[in-house]
Design a protein around this motif. Sequence first.
Motif, PDB file in Angstrom:
ATOM      1  N   ASN A 488      12.137  -7.176   0.001  1.00  0.00           N
ATOM      2  CA  ASN A 488      11.122  -6.238  -0.487  1.00  0.00           C
ATOM      3  C   ASN A 488       9.754  -6.908  -0.583  1.00  0.00           C
ATOM      4  O   ASN A 488       9.004  -6.720  -1.544  1.00  0.00           O
ATOM      5  N   ASP A 491       5.319  -5.049   1.838  1.00  0.00           N
ATOM      6  CA  ASP A 491       4.029  -4.551   1.345  1.00  0.00           C
ATOM      7  C   ASP A 491       3.102  -5.707   0.995  1.00  0.00           C
ATOM      8  O   ASP A 491       1.938  -5.752   1.418  1.00  0.00           O
ATOM      9  N   GLU A 492       3.622  -6.626   0.200  1.00  0.00           N
ATOM     10  CA  GLU A 492       2.831  -7.765  -0.244  1.00  0.00           C
ATOM     11  C   GLU A 492       2.351  -8.604   0.938  1.00  0.00           C
ATOM     12  O   GLU A 492       1.199  -9.057   0.980  1.00  0.00           O
ATOM     13  N   THR A 495      -0.445  -6.583   3.028  1.00  0.00           N
ATOM     14  CA  THR A 495      -1.719  -6.471   2.318  1.00  0.00           C
ATOM     15  C   THR A 495      -2.382  -7.825   2.111  1.00  0.00           C
ATOM     16  O   THR A 495      -3.607  -7.889   1.929  1.00  0.00           O
ATOM     17  N   TRP A 516      -0.457   0.573   7.765  1.00  0.00           N
ATOM     18  CA  TRP A 516       0.754   0.283   7.012  1.00  0.00           C
ATOM     19  C   TRP A 516       1.011   1.314   5.909  1.00  0.00           C
ATOM     20  O   TRP A 516       0.115   1.734   5.192  1.00  0.00           O
ATOM     21  N   LYS A 517       2.268   1.733   5.799  1.00  0.00           N
ATOM     22  CA  LYS A 517       2.767   2.525   4.688  1.00  0.00           C
ATOM     23  C   LYS A 517       4.093   1.901   4.271  1.00  0.00           C
ATOM     24  O   LYS A 517       4.832   1.391   5.108  1.00  0.00           O
ATOM     25  N   GLU A 518       4.408   1.969   2.994  1.00  0.00           N
ATOM     26  CA  GLU A 518       5.573   1.252   2.494  1.00  0.00           C
ATOM     27  C   GLU A 518       6.878   1.713   3.150  1.00  0.00           C
ATOM     28  O   GLU A 518       7.811   0.926   3.297  1.00  0.00           O
ATOM     29  N   GLU A 519       6.938   2.979   3.578  1.00  0.00           N
ATOM     30  CA  GLU A 519       8.174   3.471   4.197  1.00  0.00           C
ATOM     31  C   GLU A 519       8.392   2.932   5.616  1.00  0.00           C
ATOM     32  O   GLU A 519       9.462   3.115   6.199  1.00  0.00           O
ATOM     33  N   ILE A 521       8.977   0.069   6.403  1.00  0.00           N
ATOM     34  CA  ILE A 521      10.026  -0.951   6.440  1.00  0.00           C
ATOM     35  C   ILE A 521      11.165  -0.500   7.341  1.00  0.00           C
ATOM     36  O   ILE A 521      11.906  -1.325   7.881  1.00  0.00           O
TER      37      ILE A 521
END
Length: 542
Positions: A488, A491-492, A495, A516-519, A521
């Motif tokens: 996980n 995101d980090e 960014t 980028w969007k978190e989904e 992944i």
Amino acid sequence: MRHLTKTIAILFLVIFTSCVEDFLDNEPLSFVSTDTFYQTPDQAEIALTGVYNILSANNINGFGNNATYSRNLMIMLNGATDEALLRSPNVNPNYSVWGDGTFTAQSNFINESWVFFYAGINRANVLIERINGIDGFSGNRKNEIIAEARLLRGFYHMILSMMHGGIPVYDAENLDDSLPRDTIENVYRLILSDYEFAFNNLDHRSEVLGRVNKWTAAGLLAKAHTYLASAKNSGLKGFLDINNFDWVNSDEHYTAALGYTQDIISNSGYKLTNNYDYLFRESTKEQQYEEFMFASEASSDPSVNVVNIVVNAFIPQGNVNTRGGGSGWYRPASELYDKYSNGDFRRDHNVTGNMNSSTRFEFINGVKYFVPRPIPHPNVGYMSIGKYRMVDPALKVLPNWASNINLPILRYADVLLLHAESQFFTGDEAGARTTLSLVRSRAVKDGFTVSDLDDAYRQDNFQDELLEERSRELCYESWRRFDLARFNKFDETITSLSTTRGFFNRRTAPVIQTNWKEERIWLPIPTTQLDLNGNLIQNQGY
């Protein structure tokens, strides 16, 4: 139009030539009816070669173009991370979208990989079911063939699930081309069962060089168990009910992984080969087999046409016809360069300059390789991915763009890193740090010590230290996307990409961050497959 995956894989068992020179005694066949083919042990062996072929297939019945480990999957799984960035927007758009993170469900590569892997799954299922009607095998060979096919079936499901989440599960020869996506829980029920069967029924080594064995199964079991455990611990989001990890008992999975990795360390006979760079060259396969437990194999025989293609993105930029260089479409992120200390050999091998017009060269086991320029820092515009190396073009028997290098999928160093992870999460931090030191020991430059690297890389948060060590050791081996997702950290990581440090970061990181969007992944379900199968649902964000 029938569902392409099933049409290819069930109506005809299309069997291509071998992935390894040792397989070449098997005559290649195509358009063979499953009703008339499975008659002899030799035909079963040929069918098994067809299951393996998915790893490096050029096409499936004329469809696709090196869609798995021989090229496209490397592009999809390494690009747009903190390891590999697009050089510039002026490259083939099929490649560029994976390097700057602008891929969509319409991207060609996503549909081709889906079709290739499901063709492999169905080849395995046909073989597993039809082999029971064949007599005349020597010893335990029939059971071994089933075990190899099941391992590969499990692996193809696992990679598809790591990419997409819940996927349709095919565990038998099945003409139903409209199965819905199943839960990750049910997908892994099949994966673990297939790997366990292979672990219990395969020998320590195959008689055929490059084939899977008992320890391949153990390593993949460790991969599967650590993936599930880390995804649960980190709170990896599924965004769909079928993609959740609520059912996972992470303690049980880490305990299982620890048992398998310890068994490999104690009993497998695999080891860290002495020279890290020998793992990624065309001419050092003898050393690679000391450490490779599973690989996308390629042949040096031009008539076989089974090659791996690293020239587009994963070798130093340079003239392919005179220096063995490549296009340089992908470049290292400055973050990868910065992960290494000055005493770490791996930095100078994995992150290099280009192959300019100089005549610098070296001999590796008597074979000539041109040497890329060194780089003083990541702000230079000629920084290249240097991980894989092709020989002097004057020595090649393949076309200059093609490579007979074996590309690692699972190697012993990865098992050690999985062992360290399992040690830590079962309460043995001291043992985990000792295991990390063992991996680093091979990378120490003259004038430095392992303690120097341990001190340079130590972090209070062991998970962060582990994730960075996996990147230092395994960069460009198609695991980074999955590692960032399962911990996980995607995101980090995205960014935090620098938009000022590094020539290629300045060009590409802002595009990735904007898109980028978190989904993301999870990769999308291919639009073509949604059109063909109305029971499939799309992942969120596409």
